[in-house]
Design an enzyme around this catalytic site. Sequence first.
Site, mmCIF file in Angstrom:
data_model
loop_
_atom_site.group_PDB
_atom_site.id
_atom_site.type_symbol
_atom_site.label_atom_id
_atom_site.label_comp_id
_atom_site.label_asym_id
_atom_site.label_seq_id
_atom_site.Cartn_x
_atom_site.Cartn_y
_atom_site.Cartn_z
ATOM 1 N N ILE A 83 -7.478 8.057 12.922
ATOM 2 C CA ILE A 83 -8.220 8.913 13.847
ATOM 3 C C ILE A 83 -9.488 8.208 14.302
ATOM 4 O O ILE A 83 -9.828 8.207 15.490
ATOM 5 C CB ILE A 83 -8.553 10.262 13.174
ATOM 6 C CG1 ILE A 83 -7.270 11.036 12.861
ATOM 7 C CG2 ILE A 83 -9.481 11.093 14.050
ATOM 8 C CD1 ILE A 83 -7.489 12.284 12.008
ATOM 9 N N GLY A 84 -10.197 7.599 13.371
ATOM 10 C CA GLY A 84 -11.455 6.948 13.703
ATOM 11 C C GLY A 84 -11.312 5.837 14.721
ATOM 12 O O GLY A 84 -12.178 5.646 15.581
ATOM 13 N N GLU A 85 -10.207 5.095 14.666
ATOM 14 C CA GLU A 85 -10.003 3.963 15.579
ATOM 15 C C GLU A 85 -9.418 4.376 16.921
ATOM 16 O O GLU A 85 -9.637 3.683 17.925
ATOM 17 C CB GLU A 85 -9.066 2.944 14.930
ATOM 18 C CG GLU A 85 -9.612 2.284 13.676
ATOM 19 C CD GLU A 85 -8.551 1.496 12.930
ATOM 20 O OE1 GLU A 85 -7.559 1.075 13.572
ATOM 21 O OE2 GLU A 85 -8.697 1.305 11.709
ATOM 22 N N ASN A 90 0.875 -1.169 0.000
ATOM 23 C CA ASN A 90 0.000 0.000 0.000
ATOM 24 C C ASN A 90 0.913 1.220 0.000
ATOM 25 O O ASN A 90 1.336 1.700 1.050
ATOM 26 C CB ASN A 90 -0.894 -0.032 1.235
ATOM 27 C CG ASN A 90 -1.889 1.108 1.294
ATOM 28 O OD1 ASN A 90 -1.788 2.068 0.547
ATOM 29 N ND2 ASN A 90 -2.845 1.006 2.201
ATOM 30 N N LYS A 104 2.865 0.906 3.478
ATOM 31 C CA LYS A 104 2.388 -0.116 4.408
ATOM 32 C C LYS A 104 2.404 -1.457 3.686
ATOM 33 O O LYS A 104 2.129 -1.515 2.486
ATOM 34 C CB LYS A 104 0.983 0.222 4.901
ATOM 35 C CG LYS A 104 0.936 1.437 5.819
ATOM 36 C CD LYS A 104 -0.443 1.698 6.378
ATOM 37 C CE LYS A 104 -1.356 2.307 5.345
ATOM 38 N NZ LYS A 104 -2.670 2.686 5.896
ATOM 39 N N ARG A 111 -5.156 18.214 2.714
ATOM 40 C CA ARG A 111 -6.086 18.465 1.610
ATOM 41 C C ARG A 111 -7.308 19.239 2.082
ATOM 42 O O ARG A 111 -7.768 19.078 3.209
ATOM 43 C CB ARG A 111 -6.523 17.141 0.974
ATOM 44 C CG ARG A 111 -5.479 16.512 0.092
ATOM 45 C CD ARG A 111 -5.889 15.118 -0.346
ATOM 46 N NE ARG A 111 -5.370 14.087 0.553
ATOM 47 C CZ ARG A 111 -5.675 12.804 0.469
ATOM 48 N NH1 ARG A 111 -6.519 12.378 -0.468
ATOM 49 N NH2 ARG A 111 -5.158 11.927 1.313
ATOM 50 N N HIS A 115 -10.917 5.250 -1.068
ATOM 51 C CA HIS A 115 -10.828 4.454 0.165
ATOM 52 C C HIS A 115 -11.641 3.165 0.056
ATOM 53 O O HIS A 115 -12.068 2.595 1.067
ATOM 54 C CB HIS A 115 -11.302 5.258 1.390
ATOM 55 C CG HIS A 115 -10.336 6.317 1.830
ATOM 56 N ND1 HIS A 115 -10.742 7.535 2.343
ATOM 57 C CD2 HIS A 115 -8.977 6.349 1.832
ATOM 58 C CE1 HIS A 115 -9.691 8.264 2.636
ATOM 59 N NE2 HIS A 115 -8.603 7.565 2.336
ATOM 60 N N GLU A 161 -6.485 -2.619 5.026
ATOM 61 C CA GLU A 161 -6.411 -2.585 3.564
ATOM 62 C C GLU A 161 -5.434 -3.622 3.025
ATOM 63 O O GLU A 161 -5.662 -4.202 1.958
ATOM 64 C CB GLU A 161 -6.007 -1.178 3.108
ATOM 65 C CG GLU A 161 -7.061 -0.130 3.382
ATOM 66 C CD GLU A 161 -6.523 1.285 3.278
ATOM 67 O OE1 GLU A 161 -7.042 2.056 2.458
ATOM 68 O OE2 GLU A 161 -5.578 1.605 4.034
ATOM 69 N N MET A 187 -3.286 15.075 13.691
ATOM 70 C CA MET A 187 -4.289 15.380 14.711
ATOM 71 C C MET A 187 -3.720 15.259 16.115
ATOM 72 O O MET A 187 -4.099 16.009 17.022
ATOM 73 C CB MET A 187 -5.491 14.443 14.540
ATOM 74 C CG MET A 187 -6.657 14.741 15.452
ATOM 75 S SD MET A 187 -7.427 16.358 15.124
ATOM 76 C CE MET A 187 -8.374 15.972 13.640
ATOM 77 N N ARG A 188 -2.780 14.328 16.343
ATOM 78 C CA ARG A 188 -2.192 14.161 17.666
ATOM 79 C C ARG A 188 -1.432 15.420 18.086
ATOM 80 O O ARG A 188 -1.510 15.843 19.256
ATOM 81 C CB ARG A 188 -1.269 12.947 17.684
ATOM 82 C CG ARG A 188 -1.987 11.612 17.513
ATOM 83 C CD ARG A 188 -1.034 10.491 17.166
ATOM 84 N NE ARG A 188 -0.400 10.704 15.864
ATOM 85 C CZ ARG A 188 0.354 9.798 15.256
ATOM 86 N NH1 ARG A 188 0.601 8.635 15.843
ATOM 87 N NH2 ARG A 188 0.897 10.053 14.069
ATOM 88 N N HIS A 198 -14.035 6.800 7.473
ATOM 89 C CA HIS A 198 -12.602 6.503 7.367
ATOM 90 C C HIS A 198 -11.874 7.813 7.655
ATOM 91 O O HIS A 198 -11.740 8.683 6.778
ATOM 92 C CB HIS A 198 -12.282 5.985 5.968
ATOM 93 C CG HIS A 198 -10.823 5.694 5.750
ATOM 94 N ND1 HIS A 198 -10.321 4.412 5.632
ATOM 95 C CD2 HIS A 198 -9.750 6.520 5.634
ATOM 96 C CE1 HIS A 198 -9.019 4.465 5.455
ATOM 97 N NE2 HIS A 198 -8.646 5.739 5.445
ATOM 98 N N LEU A 199 -11.424 7.969 8.891
ATOM 99 C CA LEU A 199 -10.820 9.224 9.332
ATOM 100 C C LEU A 199 -9.346 9.013 9.622
ATOM 101 O O LEU A 199 -8.974 8.328 10.576
ATOM 102 C CB LEU A 199 -11.530 9.753 10.582
ATOM 103 C CG LEU A 199 -13.048 9.938 10.484
ATOM 104 C CD1 LEU A 199 -13.600 10.482 11.793
ATOM 105 C CD2 LEU A 199 -13.417 10.848 9.319
ATOM 106 N N ARG A 219 -2.275 -1.813 -3.804
ATOM 107 C CA ARG A 219 -3.348 -0.828 -3.808
ATOM 108 C C ARG A 219 -3.071 0.145 -4.948
ATOM 109 O O ARG A 219 -1.991 0.736 -5.034
ATOM 110 C CB ARG A 219 -3.371 -0.065 -2.484
ATOM 111 C CG ARG A 219 -4.418 1.051 -2.452
ATOM 112 C CD ARG A 219 -4.161 1.963 -1.266
ATOM 113 N NE ARG A 219 -5.126 3.046 -1.168
ATOM 114 C CZ ARG A 219 -4.899 4.205 -0.545
ATOM 115 N NH1 ARG A 219 -3.721 4.417 0.032
ATOM 116 N NH2 ARG A 219 -5.823 5.135 -0.484
#
Length: 407
Positions: free
Chosen positions: A334-336, A9, A16, A246, A186, A384, A289-290, A213-214, A98
């Site tokens: 972020i979502g998880e 990926n 990844k 983005r 995604h 993924e 975000m962190r 999917h964040l 991917r």
Amino acid sequence: MTRSIISLNSGSSSIKFGLYHLEEQGPVHVAGGKLEGIGTAPRIRIHSDTGEILLEKSWGEGTKDGGAGLTHEPLLSELYDWAHDHLQDHAIVAVGHRVVHGGGRYWAPRLIDEALVAELDTFSPLAPLHQPHNLAAIREIARKAPHLVQVACFDTGFHHAMPGVATRLPLPRAYAARGMRRYGFHGLSYEYVSARLATLDPALAQGRVIVAHLGNGASLCAMRGGASVDTTMGFTALDGLIMGTRTGMLDPGAVIHLQLQEGLSAHEVESMLYRRSGLLGLSELSSDMRSLHASDDPRAAEAIESFVWTAARQMGALMVSLEGLDGLVFTAGIGENDPVIRAAICARLAWTGLVLDEAANAANAPVISSPESRVIVRVIPTDEERQIALHTFSLTQPFMDAAKGDS
């Protein structure tokens, strides 16, 4: 000898990957990790399925550019060499990739040949942060191991059957014939989460669900019966939610203004919208975000507020496409892992009857809604790389079985 496949990926600054042994029941994950910091300070970390660290390495320490001159190709070559040498009793037989954009022709996984790579390259302007790196990985593996079967798995594929009203762009119809439509992205993540939801909660999977999917890239997908009916990313992966760098949804008049009034060229605008906007542009601090959570700068708080507001606002729009909402699923980085963002989004959706279980949310539990909530809220980790492995196994298994029969 055990046969194995690699899932790749490839992103703009990271790769990844997963290494899978092929068993009768399908691919079994044995190792994986992430090569990140490409273009700045490359580093790799590989762990086994049991959590054992198999390789941890940084490039360029003590060199003039700190490893910044290393590109995807030499790093990918070293990654392949590690995978090849990791176990003495296995043989890599296929590599799955991917590929972000399949255009209007490609949605199902396909065996890769030179003609396909050339055609996929024409879609690079539609996904400039990703497609060139996806194809660079394919070319490097072909150079390194030309005997290997390679498979392209398309991020646009999951959305290809969306209804026409969700794919049409309000442009003169001649442009639709040239491939201008809403594609959605995604898709490998959404496909994996849809299948996991069907296993975890079959009744909910048949209902009206929004999957969020964040991550550094962010989007939403409205699903009915596990299939995509609408999504926030459109013609490109620039549309929809505010992301790390983005813009997400933006008045096209702002683009015209930047060119005609601010004097920016088309390439300068493209660079700004993809690489210097989003959380980074709003905060002028970070795209992570962190880091924004850790900052007491008011610009960081404003960027987070905008991210949450946009996500909740566009969830409301997807509820129109679904004609209601039965479930909400958070996934990706972020979502998880970010209960603060999840709580803030859910608070804006309280009017739907959604009630969050604060303790479950803080613990990143699989179900974070309260029993009395009208909307079930789940956290499902995406994978993924495994979805790529499943597609690669499915597409190449007949050839492998034939080869075994001939041996």
